[in-house]
Design a protein around this motif. Sequence first.
Motif, mmCIF file in Angstrom:
data_model
loop_
_atom_site.group_PDB
_atom_site.id
_atom_site.type_symbol
_atom_site.label_atom_id
_atom_site.label_comp_id
_atom_site.label_asym_id
_atom_site.label_seq_id
_atom_site.Cartn_x
_atom_site.Cartn_y
_atom_site.Cartn_z
ATOM 1 N N ALA A 86 39.198 9.579 23.110
ATOM 2 C CA ALA A 86 40.182 10.150 22.190
ATOM 3 C C ALA A 86 40.485 9.218 21.023
ATOM 4 C CB ALA A 86 41.473 10.483 22.944
ATOM 5 N N ASP A 87 40.173 7.923 21.178
ATOM 6 C CA ASP A 87 40.359 6.973 20.080
ATOM 7 C C ASP A 87 39.111 6.848 19.210
ATOM 8 O OD1 ASP A 87 42.935 6.370 20.895
ATOM 9 O OD2 ASP A 87 42.299 4.711 22.167
ATOM 10 N N ASN A 91 39.519 14.780 18.150
ATOM 11 C CA ASN A 91 40.210 15.197 19.363
ATOM 12 C C ASN A 91 40.036 16.666 19.717
ATOM 13 O OD1 ASN A 91 43.144 12.987 19.573
ATOM 14 N ND2 ASN A 91 40.952 12.546 19.456
ATOM 15 N N VAL A 134 43.668 14.204 27.644
ATOM 16 C CA VAL A 134 43.393 14.094 26.216
ATOM 17 C C VAL A 134 44.436 14.899 25.443
ATOM 18 C CG1 VAL A 134 41.726 14.541 24.362
ATOM 19 C CG2 VAL A 134 40.926 13.784 26.611
ATOM 20 N N PHE A 138 47.350 13.852 22.428
ATOM 21 C CA PHE A 138 47.089 14.672 21.243
ATOM 22 C C PHE A 138 48.393 15.329 20.784
ATOM 23 C CE2 PHE A 138 43.892 18.055 19.469
ATOM 24 C CZ PHE A 138 44.387 17.834 18.191
ATOM 25 N N GLY A 352 44.704 6.893 23.185
ATOM 26 C CA GLY A 352 43.726 7.418 24.129
ATOM 27 C C GLY A 352 43.362 6.394 25.182
#
Length: 408
Positions: A86-87, A91, A134, A138, A352
Motif C-alpha cells: 500500500a506504500d 491503492n 489495505v 486507505f 501501509g
Amino acid sequence: MAYSRDTVLPQPEAAEIAAEMPGLSPALTFLFAFACGAMVGNIYYAQALIGLISTDLDMHGGMAGFIVTVTQLGYGAGLLFLVSLADLVENRRLVLLTLAGTALGLAGAALSGSAMTFLLSSFIIGFFACGAQVLVPFASHLVPAASRGRTIGNVMAGLLTGIMLARPLANLVASEFGWRAIFWISAAAMLAVLVLLRAALPQRQPHGTMRYGAILKSMWHLLVTTPALQRRAFYQGIIFASFNLFWTGIPLLLTDIFGYSQRQIALFALAGAAGALAAPVAGRLADRGYTRQGTATAMITLTIWFLIAGWAGTAISITALVLAAIFIDSAVQTNQILSQRIIFSLNDQARGRLNAIYMTIVFLLGSAGSALAAATYYYGGWWVTSLAGAMMGVAVLLAFTTEPRSRS
C-alpha cells in the motif's frame, strides 16, 4: 475542488487534500465497512465447517486441522507481503486485485474435489483476504486527522461484524444448501464489492521511490525504532489472543454443558456480534483525546467479564454468557480502534507498512489463543479457560501502566 474515482492522490499532496476534505460520505463509509467485513469473514467460514469439509474430501485424522491452519498462514503471508504494498502500489488497484484474488480462491474451494485442492484454495483465500487491511489505512487517508478515529471506528465495526457473523452464517447456509454454498455466495459477494469499489474509490498513488525489497527491509527498521508500534501491537496481540480463546472455548462449553446444537451456537455468536457497536464510540473517544483512558477501560472490562464468563459457565447462566461475549468483543474492538488511530498517525508515508507490521504481530500473537483454549478447556474446564483470558487482561494492563504519558 471535486474528487472523482479517477482522481490520483499522490503523497504528500494527499495529506494537504485530506485536510480540506470533509470526510467520507455515509454511503462510502458503509461500503468500506461492508467490504472489510465481507473480505475478512472469508478466513472463518471453513473454521465453522471443518467436520463437513473433512468428511466430504476424505481428510482423515489430524489433516482436518490444516483447513484452518493453511487459511491463517495465507492471511499472515498476505499481511506481510501484500499490505505493505500500500506504500508502493496505487491503492485502488491493489484493493481490486485482492478482491479478485479472494473470489478466485473461494471459487476454487467451492469446486474442490480433493483435500490438496481445497487447502491450496484456502491459502489463496487467506492471502488475498488481507485486502481488508489495505482498505482501513486507505480510508484514513481520505479524511482529515480530526475525524480519523471516527472513520476507522466505523470501518472497523464492519470488519468485526464480518468476523462475528462468518461462523454462524456458514453454519446456517451449510445446514440448508451444503458446505460449498457459502463459498459460492461469498465469491459472488467479492465480485459485487469489486464492481462497487471500482466505481466509488478514488485513486491514491503513494509518493516515493523505494523498491519492493527496500519496503520489506524498512519494516524491520520501523518496528525497532517505533515504541508506540511495539506497545500497541503487543497490547492488541494479547487481547486478540483472549478473543480467540473465548470464541474457541465457548462452543465447547455450549455443547458440553448447555447441550446446544450447531444452530443454537450460531445464534449465540450472532448475539455476540453486538460488540461491534463499540467501534464507532471508540473512534470518537480517540478523536477527542481519550485514548489512554479508553485503553485502560478496555483492558479492565476484558478482565472483569472473563471472570463473569467463568462464573456463568458453572452457574449455567446463558444471559451472563451473552453479556460477557458482548463486553469482551467491545473491549477487543475498542483497543483495536484506539491502537490503529495511533498507528496511522505515526507516519503518513508509511501507513501501509506500519499497518502490515502491526497486524502481522497481532495475528501471530492472537493465533495462540485458539490453541490455548483447547488445552485449558481439556485439562481444566471452562473456569481455567476463563481465568486464562482474565490473566491476559491483567498482563496487558500491567504493561500499559509502564507506558510513559504523552507530553502533547
